[in-house]
Enzyme design. Structure first.
Site, short mmCIF file in Angstrom:
data_model
loop_
_atom_site.label_atom_id
_atom_site.label_comp_id
_atom_site.label_asym_id
_atom_site.label_seq_id
_atom_site.Cartn_x
_atom_site.Cartn_y
_atom_site.Cartn_z
N GLU A 181 0.50 5.28 0.59
CA GLU A 181 -0.35 6.77 0.90
C GLU A 181 -0.04 7.90 0.42
O GLU A 181 1.11 8.10 -0.29
CB GLU A 181 -0.47 6.43 2.35
CG GLU A 181 -0.95 5.24 3.00
CD GLU A 181 -1.19 4.98 4.58
OE1 GLU A 181 -0.75 5.99 5.28
OE2 GLU A 181 -2.15 4.15 4.92
N GLU A 204 -3.35 -4.71 -2.47
CA GLU A 204 -4.04 -5.63 -3.45
C GLU A 204 -4.03 -5.23 -4.82
O GLU A 204 -3.62 -5.77 -5.80
CB GLU A 204 -5.16 -5.96 -3.01
CG GLU A 204 -5.58 -6.77 -1.61
CD GLU A 204 -5.55 -5.91 -0.43
OE1 GLU A 204 -4.86 -4.89 -0.54
OE2 GLU A 204 -6.15 -6.30 0.40
N ASN A 257 0.79 -1.05 -0.03
CA ASN A 257 -0.01 -0.02 -0.15
C ASN A 257 0.70 1.21 0.16
O ASN A 257 2.02 1.31 0.51
CB ASN A 257 -1.07 -0.10 1.21
CG ASN A 257 -0.30 -0.07 2.64
OD1 ASN A 257 0.74 -0.51 2.70
ND2 ASN A 257 -0.73 0.48 3.57
N1 THU Z 1 -4.99 -1.28 3.06
C1 THU Z 1 -4.46 -1.81 2.20
O1 THU Z 1 -3.50 -1.97 1.52
N2 THU Z 1 -5.21 -3.02 1.88
C2 THU Z 1 -6.44 -3.53 2.50
O2 THU Z 1 -7.28 -4.51 2.44
C3 THU Z 1 -7.05 -2.67 3.58
C4 THU Z 1 -6.31 -1.31 3.68
C5 THU Z 1 -4.22 0.05 3.15
C6 THU Z 1 -4.87 1.27 2.88
C7 THU Z 1 -4.31 2.37 3.75
O3 THU Z 1 -3.02 2.77 3.11
C8 THU Z 1 -4.05 1.75 4.90
O4 THU Z 1 -4.14 0.36 4.65
C9 THU Z 1 -5.11 1.80 6.02
O5 THU Z 1 -6.48 1.81 5.65
#
Ligand code: THU
Length: 144
Positions: free
Chosen positions: A58, A69, A56
């Site tokens: 941000e 994902e 992930n």
């Molecule tokens: N996040 C993911 O990468 N995958 C998920 O299935 C749930 C949430 C990330 C998005 C964000 O950067 C952080 O987790 C908090 O929501």
């Protein structure tokens, strides 16, 4: 983990699964998540046998962030892959499951297996069928 065939009929063996889990846990370390401090890694196993990983990332403009994902899916699709056996999602603990948007993004490519693992106990891997996480889904078949 046992010998198995993924829900969409692509064979997944123990070794492939172990490699997939390891890839998800490893890429999680590269998560760029200074705002939530919630690191996620994902590894997609394509029908070709190749694994595509993503973490992930941000952004100061919050909506510009992306889940692990979909980062992994983007890498796989960009490499030309279209068929997938499984995805492994790694969080801090075993409570991680893909968010709703990611369930939708993945369901475009069939009813793959979804493995979830926590970095706190990599030996405990939960398995879901994507169609159980996203029942009555809206997929490409609806547009034919
Ligand atoms: N996040 C993911 O990468 N995958 C998920 O299935 C749930 C949430 C990330 C998005 C964000 O950067 C952080 O987790 C908090 O929501």
């Amino acid at each position: 983990m046992g010998k198995q065939v993924s829900e969409n009929g692509i064979k997944v063996n123990d070794a492939a699964l172990r490699t997939l889990v390891k890839a998800a846990l490893e890429v999680r370390e590269n998560s760029y998540s200074p705002y939530s401090n919630y690191k996620v890694g994902a590894a997609l196993l394509a029908a070709s046998g190749k694994i595509y990983a993503g973490a992930n990332f941000e952004n100061a403009s919050f909506g510009a962030g992306t889940c692990a994902e979909r980062a992994a899916l983007g890498a796989a699709l960009s490499a030309g892959e279209r068929r997938f056996a499984a995805i492994c999602v790694a969080g801090a603990d075993g409570s991680i499951t893909p968010c709703g948007i990611c369930r939708q993004a993945l369901c475009e490519f069939g009813d793959m297996d979804v493995y979830c693992v926590g970095a706190d106990d990599p030996s405990e891997v939960k398995k879901y069928k994507l169609s159980r996480l996203l029942p009555a889904s809206f997929g490409p078949d609806r547009l034919n």
